[in-house]
Design a protein around this motif. Structure first.
Motif, mmCIF file in Angstrom:
data_model
loop_
_atom_site.group_PDB
_atom_site.id
_atom_site.type_symbol
_atom_site.label_atom_id
_atom_site.label_comp_id
_atom_site.label_asym_id
_atom_site.label_seq_id
_atom_site.Cartn_x
_atom_site.Cartn_y
_atom_site.Cartn_z
ATOM 1 N N LYS A 82 -55.496 -72.684 21.125
ATOM 2 C CA LYS A 82 -54.364 -73.576 21.351
ATOM 3 C C LYS A 82 -53.052 -72.793 21.301
ATOM 4 O O LYS A 82 -52.176 -72.979 22.157
ATOM 5 N N ASP A 83 -52.930 -71.902 20.314
ATOM 6 C CA ASP A 83 -51.729 -71.067 20.218
ATOM 7 C C ASP A 83 -51.593 -70.162 21.433
ATOM 8 O O ASP A 83 -50.492 -70.019 21.989
ATOM 9 N N ASN A 84 -52.710 -69.543 21.836
ATOM 10 C CA ASN A 84 -52.683 -68.686 23.035
ATOM 11 C C ASN A 84 -52.284 -69.486 24.265
ATOM 12 O O ASN A 84 -51.537 -68.993 25.115
ATOM 13 N N ASN A 85 -52.798 -70.708 24.354
ATOM 14 C CA ASN A 85 -52.457 -71.570 25.487
ATOM 15 C C ASN A 85 -50.961 -71.893 25.486
ATOM 16 O O ASN A 85 -50.313 -71.858 26.542
ATOM 17 N N LYS A 86 -50.414 -72.173 24.292
ATOM 18 C CA LYS A 86 -48.977 -72.442 24.208
ATOM 19 C C LYS A 86 -48.177 -71.211 24.627
ATOM 20 O O LYS A 86 -47.181 -71.318 25.346
ATOM 21 N N LYS A 87 -48.623 -70.029 24.147
ATOM 22 C CA LYS A 87 -47.931 -68.793 24.509
ATOM 23 C C LYS A 87 -47.998 -68.559 26.013
ATOM 24 O O LYS A 87 -47.006 -68.172 26.643
ATOM 25 N N LEU A 88 -49.194 -68.791 26.579
ATOM 26 C CA LEU A 88 -49.333 -68.606 28.030
ATOM 27 C C LEU A 88 -48.489 -69.606 28.803
ATOM 28 O O LEU A 88 -47.870 -69.250 29.818
ATOM 29 N N ASP A 89 -48.453 -70.850 28.343
ATOM 30 C CA ASP A 89 -47.603 -71.853 29.002
ATOM 31 C C ASP A 89 -46.136 -71.422 28.953
ATOM 32 O O ASP A 89 -45.414 -71.522 29.947
ATOM 33 N N VAL A 92 -45.626 -68.606 31.313
ATOM 34 C CA VAL A 92 -45.586 -69.107 32.696
ATOM 35 C C VAL A 92 -44.217 -69.709 32.999
ATOM 36 O O VAL A 92 -43.624 -69.452 34.060
ATOM 37 N N LYS A 93 -43.689 -70.496 32.055
ATOM 38 C CA LYS A 93 -42.374 -71.112 32.272
ATOM 39 C C LYS A 93 -41.279 -70.058 32.381
ATOM 40 O O LYS A 93 -40.411 -70.138 33.256
ATOM 41 N N VAL A 94 -41.340 -69.064 31.480
ATOM 42 C CA VAL A 94 -40.331 -67.997 31.515
ATOM 43 C C VAL A 94 -40.446 -67.209 32.814
ATOM 44 O O VAL A 94 -39.433 -66.926 33.477
ATOM 45 N N THR A 95 -41.675 -66.873 33.190
ATOM 46 C CA THR A 95 -41.891 -66.121 34.428
ATOM 47 C C THR A 95 -41.426 -66.921 35.633
ATOM 48 O O THR A 95 -40.780 -66.380 36.546
ATOM 49 N N LYS A 96 -41.738 -68.217 35.643
ATOM 50 C CA LYS A 96 -41.291 -69.070 36.757
ATOM 51 C C LYS A 96 -39.774 -69.116 36.807
ATOM 52 O O LYS A 96 -39.169 -69.042 37.885
ATOM 53 N N LYS A 97 -39.151 -69.209 35.635
ATOM 54 C CA LYS A 97 -37.694 -69.230 35.591
ATOM 55 C C LYS A 97 -37.130 -67.919 36.159
ATOM 56 O O LYS A 97 -36.195 -67.932 36.953
ATOM 57 N N HIS A 98 -37.736 -66.795 35.754
ATOM 58 C CA HIS A 98 -37.291 -65.498 36.278
ATOM 59 C C HIS A 98 -37.532 -65.403 37.789
ATOM 60 O O HIS A 98 -36.670 -64.886 38.526
ATOM 61 N N LEU A 99 -38.671 -65.881 38.231
ATOM 62 C CA LEU A 99 -38.956 -65.849 39.672
ATOM 63 C C LEU A 99 -37.987 -66.732 40.459
ATOM 64 O O LEU A 99 -37.503 -66.343 41.530
ATOM 65 N N ASP A 100 -37.701 -67.905 39.922
ATOM 66 C CA ASP A 100 -36.739 -68.793 40.592
ATOM 67 C C ASP A 100 -35.355 -68.139 40.641
ATOM 68 O O ASP A 100 -34.669 -68.198 41.670
ATOM 69 N N SER A 101 -34.995 -67.510 39.528
ATOM 70 C CA SER A 101 -33.704 -66.823 39.472
ATOM 71 C C SER A 101 -33.679 -65.670 40.483
ATOM 72 O O SER A 101 -32.690 -65.488 41.210
ATOM 73 N N ALA A 102 -34.760 -64.893 40.543
ATOM 74 C CA ALA A 102 -34.845 -63.781 41.497
ATOM 75 C C ALA A 102 -34.814 -64.298 42.928
ATOM 76 O O ALA A 102 -34.178 -63.685 43.807
ATOM 77 N N ARG A 103 -35.477 -65.423 43.178
ATOM 78 C CA ARG A 103 -35.483 -66.016 44.521
ATOM 79 C C ARG A 103 -34.063 -66.430 44.920
ATOM 80 O O ARG A 103 -33.621 -66.163 46.043
ATOM 81 N N GLU A 104 -33.353 -67.050 43.984
ATOM 82 C CA GLU A 104 -31.969 -67.448 44.261
ATOM 83 C C GLU A 104 -31.095 -66.211 44.505
ATOM 84 O O GLU A 104 -30.241 -66.205 45.402
ATOM 85 N N TYR A 105 -31.318 -65.176 43.708
ATOM 86 C CA TYR A 105 -30.558 -63.934 43.865
ATOM 87 C C TYR A 105 -30.835 -63.314 45.239
ATOM 88 O O TYR A 105 -29.912 -62.840 45.917
ATOM 89 N N LEU A 106 -32.111 -63.309 45.649
ATOM 90 C CA LEU A 106 -32.453 -62.771 46.970
ATOM 91 C C LEU A 106 -31.792 -63.574 48.093
ATOM 92 O O LEU A 106 -31.298 -63.006 49.070
ATOM 93 N N LYS A 107 -31.775 -64.900 47.955
ATOM 94 C CA LYS A 107 -31.118 -65.733 48.968
ATOM 95 C C LYS A 107 -29.626 -65.395 49.027
ATOM 96 O O LYS A 107 -29.043 -65.266 50.115
ATOM 97 N N PHE A 108 -29.042 -65.253 47.837
ATOM 98 C CA PHE A 108 -27.615 -64.924 47.781
ATOM 99 C C PHE A 108 -27.346 -63.552 48.397
ATOM 100 O O PHE A 108 -26.404 -63.385 49.179
ATOM 101 N N THR A 109 -28.184 -62.549 48.081
ATOM 102 C CA THR A 109 -27.973 -61.210 48.654
ATOM 103 C C THR A 109 -28.182 -61.229 50.166
ATOM 104 O O THR A 109 -27.506 -60.484 50.885
ATOM 105 N N ASP A 110 -29.104 -62.052 50.639
ATOM 106 C CA ASP A 110 -29.283 -62.195 52.093
ATOM 107 C C ASP A 110 -27.994 -62.709 52.738
ATOM 108 O O ASP A 110 -27.569 -62.214 53.800
ATOM 109 N N VAL A 111 -27.371 -63.680 52.085
ATOM 110 C CA VAL A 111 -26.113 -64.231 52.607
ATOM 111 C C VAL A 111 -25.038 -63.154 52.607
ATOM 112 O O VAL A 111 -24.284 -62.987 53.582
ATOM 113 N N VAL A 112 -24.963 -62.386 51.483
ATOM 114 C CA VAL A 112 -23.957 -61.328 51.380
ATOM 115 C C VAL A 112 -24.174 -60.290 52.484
ATOM 116 O O VAL A 112 -23.227 -59.877 53.171
ATOM 117 N N ILE A 113 -25.411 -59.870 52.678
ATOM 118 C CA ILE A 113 -25.721 -58.862 53.705
ATOM 119 C C ILE A 113 -25.365 -59.382 55.088
ATOM 120 O O ILE A 113 -24.751 -58.669 55.912
#
Length: 147
Positions: A82-89, A92-113
């Protein structure tokens, strides 16, 4: 007056009775020995039954302890999972947040370029940069006041 024949018949009867009594006493002694042997067997059997009951109680106690330990181990493993599952969850949330942030950053850099690429010659000569590029530079260096 008692005749001799009568006296002999009484003597025989008395001897017969004494023989019967002796025979009955012997039989009684044999029966008492058998009873004593049976009582000893009963006593031994009761002792064995008591030993078996004690052994059974001990085994039952050990079995209950083992089952409790087994349940505790299973519960511990469940809690660990259960603890491992909570840690993995959380991961996953932190990784998704980082991926979403990176995706937004890539979209922004595309606009800048694209904005820099589509700048006109006059803007290049005058060193005028698009707003997206200025925002990009400010995001990289928040202390910088460069336009």
């Amino acid at each position: 007056m008692v005749s001799i024949n009568e006296d002999d018949s009484n003597q025989k009867t008395r001897k017969d009775y004494e023989a019967i009594i002796e025979e009955l006493e012997n039989e009684l002694a044999k029966k008492q020995a058998i009873i004593k042997d049976l009582e000893e067997r009963i006593h031994d059997a009761n002792g064995r039954v008591i030993d078996m009951v004690e052994k059974n109680t001990l085994l039952e106690t050990r079995l209950n302890e083992y089952e409790l330990q087994d349940l505790a181990m299973k519960f511990g493993k469940f809690e660990a999972l259960k603890d491992n599952n909570k840690k993995l969850d959380h991961r996953v949330k932190v990784t998704k947040k980082h991926l979403d942030s990176a995706r937004e950053y890539l979209k922004f850099t595309d606009v800048v370029i694209l904005d820099i690429k589509n700048r006109g010659i006059l803007d290049r000569i005058m060193r005028k940069y698009p707003d997206s590029y200025i925002r990009y530079v400010n995001d990289l260096n928040p202390e910088s006041d460069e336009n």
